[in-house]
Enzyme design. Structure first.
Site, short mmCIF file in Angstrom:
data_model
loop_
_atom_site.label_atom_id
_atom_site.label_comp_id
_atom_site.label_asym_id
_atom_site.label_seq_id
_atom_site.Cartn_x
_atom_site.Cartn_y
_atom_site.Cartn_z
N ASP A 1 30.84 -11.04 -27.11
CA ASP A 1 30.85 -10.74 -25.68
C ASP A 1 32.25 -10.26 -25.25
O ASP A 1 32.36 -9.41 -24.36
CB ASP A 1 30.51 -11.99 -24.86
CG ASP A 1 29.01 -12.25 -24.82
OD1 ASP A 1 28.25 -11.31 -25.07
OD2 ASP A 1 28.62 -13.41 -24.56
N LYS B 1 25.41 -21.38 -25.73
CA LYS B 1 26.60 -20.71 -26.27
C LYS B 1 27.75 -21.68 -26.58
O LYS B 1 28.50 -21.43 -27.52
CB LYS B 1 27.08 -19.62 -25.31
CG LYS B 1 26.23 -18.37 -25.33
CD LYS B 1 26.85 -17.29 -24.46
CE LYS B 1 25.96 -16.06 -24.38
NZ LYS B 1 26.57 -14.97 -23.60
P1 NAP Z 1 26.74 -18.60 -15.97
O1 NAP Z 1 27.50 -19.20 -17.09
O2 NAP Z 1 25.60 -19.37 -15.39
O3 NAP Z 1 27.80 -18.28 -14.78
C1 NAP Z 1 27.39 -17.72 -13.58
C2 NAP Z 1 28.53 -17.80 -12.59
O4 NAP Z 1 28.11 -17.15 -11.41
C3 NAP Z 1 28.92 -19.23 -12.21
O5 NAP Z 1 30.29 -19.28 -11.98
C4 NAP Z 1 28.16 -19.41 -10.90
O6 NAP Z 1 28.75 -20.33 -10.04
C5 NAP Z 1 28.29 -18.03 -10.30
N1 NAP Z 1 27.27 -17.77 -9.31
C6 NAP Z 1 25.93 -17.86 -9.47
N2 NAP Z 1 25.31 -17.52 -8.33
C7 NAP Z 1 26.29 -17.23 -7.43
C8 NAP Z 1 26.29 -16.82 -6.07
N3 NAP Z 1 25.14 -16.66 -5.41
N4 NAP Z 1 27.46 -16.61 -5.48
C9 NAP Z 1 28.61 -16.78 -6.15
N5 NAP Z 1 28.70 -17.17 -7.42
C10 NAP Z 1 27.54 -17.39 -8.07
O7 NAP Z 1 26.13 -17.19 -16.37
P2 NAP Z 1 26.79 -16.07 -17.33
O8 NAP Z 1 26.34 -16.29 -18.72
O9 NAP Z 1 28.23 -15.97 -17.07
O10 NAP Z 1 26.03 -14.76 -16.81
C11 NAP Z 1 26.25 -14.26 -15.52
C12 NAP Z 1 25.63 -12.88 -15.34
O11 NAP Z 1 26.19 -11.97 -16.27
C13 NAP Z 1 24.13 -12.85 -15.58
O12 NAP Z 1 23.53 -12.01 -14.64
C14 NAP Z 1 24.00 -12.26 -16.95
O13 NAP Z 1 22.78 -11.54 -17.12
C15 NAP Z 1 25.17 -11.30 -16.97
N6 NAP Z 1 25.63 -11.05 -18.33
C16 NAP Z 1 25.56 -9.77 -18.78
C17 NAP Z 1 25.97 -9.47 -20.05
C18 NAP Z 1 25.90 -8.07 -20.53
O14 NAP Z 1 25.91 -7.85 -21.75
N7 NAP Z 1 25.89 -7.10 -19.64
C19 NAP Z 1 26.44 -10.49 -20.89
C20 NAP Z 1 26.52 -11.80 -20.39
C21 NAP Z 1 26.08 -12.06 -19.11
P3 NAP Z 1 28.40 -21.90 -10.10
O15 NAP Z 1 29.13 -22.42 -11.29
O16 NAP Z 1 28.88 -22.43 -8.83
O17 NAP Z 1 26.92 -22.00 -10.26
#
Ligand code: NAP
Length: 508
Positions: free
Chosen positions: A338, A302
């Site tokens: 998004d 992205k």
């Molecule tokens: P990302 O860029 O990898 O960010 C994930 C974030 O979560 C990071 O800040 C990470 O921290 C943190 N994290 C991961 N595991 C954790 C834990 N066990 N405890 C605390 N913090 C934790 O991912 P993203 O693109 O933002 O997506 C995140 C989630 O949102 C996914 O499940 C995705 O499927 C969902 N999502 C849904 C939609 C929708 O349309 N509904 C759209 C986008 C995303 P670190 O940096 O320390 O690793």
């Protein structure tokens, strides 16, 4: 079945002759041809032509008989002489074609086959070799009705070699089946017939695949609408890695079908973004001549995609992420749906201006969410575990960032989880926030959409909070993409049904 020359071949891979006969009948309902994999049969007499006659005498559709050698993916050891006699004589008398491996061609030729019923095939189960043209030269020197080259795509880039081969066969006036196995090869299975592939294979049911990456006939016919795809069809798709479980192909393809639009949406499994843009996207360098209209962009591309675009809209630039590309007269324009997609469900639930919102997480979706909230006048406080990312967020958006452990200290009325905690295959059953930290919140919103009911939302309801599932954002951001590509109002009901169906399938 087909109104075009695009043909779908159902693979019948059953262990009993009774089940195979029944499967052939089912195949006639979804496909244009059937391939009967004799090597799957456990109760079949391979020495008896009468056994084959009994099996396919009443065949309801043109049928290819195949009895693979074990070295080429066959299910059991059948002596080569027995195998080849069955195929050659079987095709002469009962079947429409037999499929014979190039490695055994000379032995089969000694049996004087009816060449108008022979398919000569080459398989490579580990890669798409660089010398595909010389393989093509070699196998097409063996006289047959149809030649077949099947390789494995380890990356979507491997598929360009397949499309080039199909172009070459068309120029040569040859009938060729060419496709790449594996998830990255799926686009050759969907688009191959349009490039002139004699057919494309589908399993009769999910779970009955005879090769890696093989879709079902139902998916080929009803999801990708293979029978109606042409060189004019507008191509869209999702680029990311991994994308095998993305709900987007189902949502967009069902929406295109509902509005009867000549569009298709494909999964592009690609780790190397630059290479994908060079070979498939940029007008001046692409190796594939197609009507590319747009892309969804997902993890991990992205942010990196931005420098490959001609134009990026203001929201995407501020967030530092593009999840949607529109191809307009060869120009590549980036958007971020998004942001609005995340806001729409929230705005239906509350007025965001002056609302206190707690956001858990500091990743890509947190950035989109924080941008949207601030733009709408909300006050945002972020809870993150990674101090470096927290600092960066704080500097970019001017918001306070605290450690996750202090979540209970905020009295924010809206709490939003943007971490994957609770997601199926990641940490299902866990919650991104302790139950005590949910007490007194009005709205709890979880971006995780599979499962729809995460532990966080279950706990939040038990605490009397209103809850919003990530499914709402999933549909809203996809609907905005659909509108950007087609200029039409999206059928969100069809998108929701497709997303729910996809989620349910992944629960089974
Ligand atoms: P990302 O860029 O990898 O960010 C994930 C974030 O979560 C990071 O800040 C990470 O921290 C943190 N994290 C991961 N595991 C954790 C834990 N066990 N405890 C605390 N913090 C934790 O991912 P993203 O693109 O933002 O997506 C995140 C989630 O949102 C996914 O499940 C995705 O499927 C969902 N999502 C849904 C939609 C929708 O349309 N509904 C759209 C986008 C995303 P670190 O940096 O320390 O690793």
């Amino acid at each position: 079945m087909s109104e075009t020359s695009n043909r779908v071949c159902a693979v019948v891979a059953e262990e009993s002759t009774g089940a195979a006969r029944e499967a052939l009948r089912r195949a006639a309902r979804v496909a244009d041809l059937a391939e009967l994999r004799l090597d799957y049969l456990r109760d079949f007499d391979f020495t008896s032509l009468d056994a084959l006659r009994a099996l396919i005498e009443q065949k309801p559709l043109p049928t290819i008989i195949t009895c693979r050698a074990q070295a080429e993916g066959g299910k059991q050891q059948v002596g080569v002489r027995v195998r080849l006699r069955l195929l050659v004589e079987g095709a002469r008398r009962f079947a429409d074609y037999c499929d014979i491996e190039a490695a055994h061609y000379s032995k089969a030729a000694a049996l004087s086959p009816d060449l108008s019923r022979v398919i000569v095939s080459y398989h490579n189960f580990s890669e798409t070799p660089a010398d595909l043209n010389s393989i093509y030269d070699r196998i097409t020197s063996m006289p047959a009705a149809v030649h077949k080259i099947v390789t494995r795509a380890n990356n979507v880039a491997d598929t360009t070699a397949i499309f080039k081969l199909l172009d070459r066969a068309r120029t040569d006036g040859r009938q060729l089946i060419a496709l790449a196995m594996g998830q990255p090869g799926l686009i050759t299975r969907v688009l191959g017939p349009v490039w002139g592939s004699f057919l494309t294979y589908g399993s009769l049911e999910p779970g009955k695949e005879s090769a890696s990456g093989q879709p079902s006939c139902d998916e080929l016919v009803n999801l990708y609408r293979v029978h109606r795809i042409s060189r004019h069809t507008a191509i869209t798709g999702i680029i990311g890695s991994p994308i095998g479980h993305s709900a987007s192909p189902a949502m967009h393809n069902h929406a295109f079908a509902r509005l009867d639009l000549d569009f298709v949406y494909l999964p592009f499994e690609a780790k190397d973004l630059l290479d994908f843009f060079r070979r498939f996207v940029r007008l001046d360098t692409r190796e594939i001549d197609w009507n590319l209209r747009g892309l969804s962009v997902t993890i991990p591309h992205k942010s990196a995609v931005i420098r490959l675009l001609d134009e990026v809209d203001e929201t995407a630039r501020k967030v530092g992420a593009v999840n949607t590309v529109v191809v307009n007269d060869g120009r590549l324009i980036g958007y971020n749906t998004d942001v609005q997609g995340a806001m729409e469900p929230l705005e239906k639930a509350c007025v965001l201006a002056d609302e206190n919102c707690a956001v858990i997480g500091a990743g890509g979706s947190a950035r989109a969410l924080i941008h949207g909230l601030i733009e709408r006048g909300a006050r945002v406080i972020v809870f993150a575990r990674n101090p470096a990312k927290a600092r960066e967020l704080s500097e970019t958006f001017g918001v306070p960032v605290l450690p996750i452990e202090s979540l209970a200290s905020t009295d924010a009325g809206v709490l939003i989880n943007t971490t994957p905690v609770g997601m199926r295959g990641h940490s299902e059953g866990l919650s991104a926030a302790p139950r005590a930290a949910l007490r007194g919140r009005r709205i709890v919103y979880d971006l995780v959409y599979n499962p729809m009911d995460t532990q966080l939302l279950i706990d939040a309801r038990a605490e009397g909070c209103r809850t919003i599932s990530g499914l709402e954002m999933l549909i809203a951001q996809a609907a905005l993409q659909f509108e950007l590509w087609t200029g039409q109002k999206p059928p969100t009901g069809a998108m929701r049904d497709a997303a729910l169906d996809g989620i349910a399938r992944r629960t089974e």
